[in-house]
Design an enzyme around this catalytic site. Structure first.
Site, mmCIF file in Angstrom:
data_model
loop_
_atom_site.group_PDB
_atom_site.id
_atom_site.type_symbol
_atom_site.label_atom_id
_atom_site.label_comp_id
_atom_site.label_asym_id
_atom_site.label_seq_id
_atom_site.Cartn_x
_atom_site.Cartn_y
_atom_site.Cartn_z
ATOM 1 N N GLU A 112 -1.107 -1.316 -9.718
ATOM 2 C CA GLU A 112 -2.185 -0.882 -10.603
ATOM 3 C C GLU A 112 -3.203 -0.168 -9.736
ATOM 4 O O GLU A 112 -3.464 -0.579 -8.612
ATOM 5 C CB GLU A 112 -2.860 -2.076 -11.277
ATOM 6 C CG GLU A 112 -1.967 -2.809 -12.231
ATOM 7 C CD GLU A 112 -2.527 -4.176 -12.612
ATOM 8 O OE1 GLU A 112 -3.557 -4.609 -12.043
ATOM 9 O OE2 GLU A 112 -1.902 -4.820 -13.456
ATOM 10 N N TYR A 124 0.243 7.751 -4.002
ATOM 11 C CA TYR A 124 1.313 7.047 -4.701
ATOM 12 C C TYR A 124 2.306 8.036 -5.318
ATOM 13 O O TYR A 124 3.517 7.844 -5.237
ATOM 14 C CB TYR A 124 0.745 6.112 -5.773
ATOM 15 C CG TYR A 124 -0.172 5.038 -5.236
ATOM 16 C CD1 TYR A 124 -0.017 4.513 -3.959
ATOM 17 C CD2 TYR A 124 -1.221 4.548 -6.003
ATOM 18 C CE1 TYR A 124 -0.870 3.529 -3.460
ATOM 19 C CE2 TYR A 124 -2.077 3.567 -5.529
ATOM 20 C CZ TYR A 124 -1.900 3.063 -4.259
ATOM 21 O OH TYR A 124 -2.736 2.094 -3.782
#
Length: 158
Positions: A112, A124
């Protein structure tokens, strides 16, 4: 059991222990707007957790906390000391995570990230994560009270 990191021979990667929590807490308090407490950091050790730190001598530069259940990992926390951010240390921690994923045959990694944390999202995505869901108002924030969490996934093996 420290292993040498890719480009800087003075930076080593090694598993973290409860003895490292005070050093982790120092980075946590500097790196996050809503840092974890000492107790919360300490509760993320034991059987399900894989915690790694990047070290230069006795100085902890950054860490990653992973929880692994049934071949699926969740990146619980990652932090790099603010003066050292932007030097690729976060990426080094993520690459070490992927080495573990390969060794231990994880199917996927979930994480998250704050909607406002664009630098982390960029890293990411670079490393193969994609957004799969969103948690509305998940994180506390200073401006609007709450902000969304993006849930991201990377498939490690099919």
């Amino acid at each position: 059991m420290a292993t040498n990191m890719h480009s800087d021979p003075n930076i080593l990667l090694s598993p973290l222990s409860l003895l490292d929590v005070p050093l982790m807490l120092e980075i946590e308090q500097q790196a996050h707007t809503h840092p974890w407490s000492r107790q919360l950091l300490a509760s993320n050790f034991g059987g399900l957790y894989r915690n790694l730190g990047l070290w230069r001598g006795q100085q902890l530069l950054g860490y990653i906390i992973l929880r692994v259940v049934a071949g699926e990992a969740e990146l619980i926390n990652i932090a790099v000391a603010p003066p050292l951010q932007g030097q690729g240390l976060g990426k080094r921690l993520m690459l070490a995570m992927f080495e573990l994923a390969q060794e231990q045959q994880w199917q996927q990694v979930l994480l998250e990230v704050r909607e406002s944390n664009l630098k982390a999202q960029q890293l990411y995505r670079q490393l193969g994560f994609s957004e799969i869901d969103r948690r509305k108002g998940y994180y506390p924030c200073q401006q609007n009270g709450r902000e969304d969490a993006l849930i991201m996934q990377c498939i490690c093996s099919e």
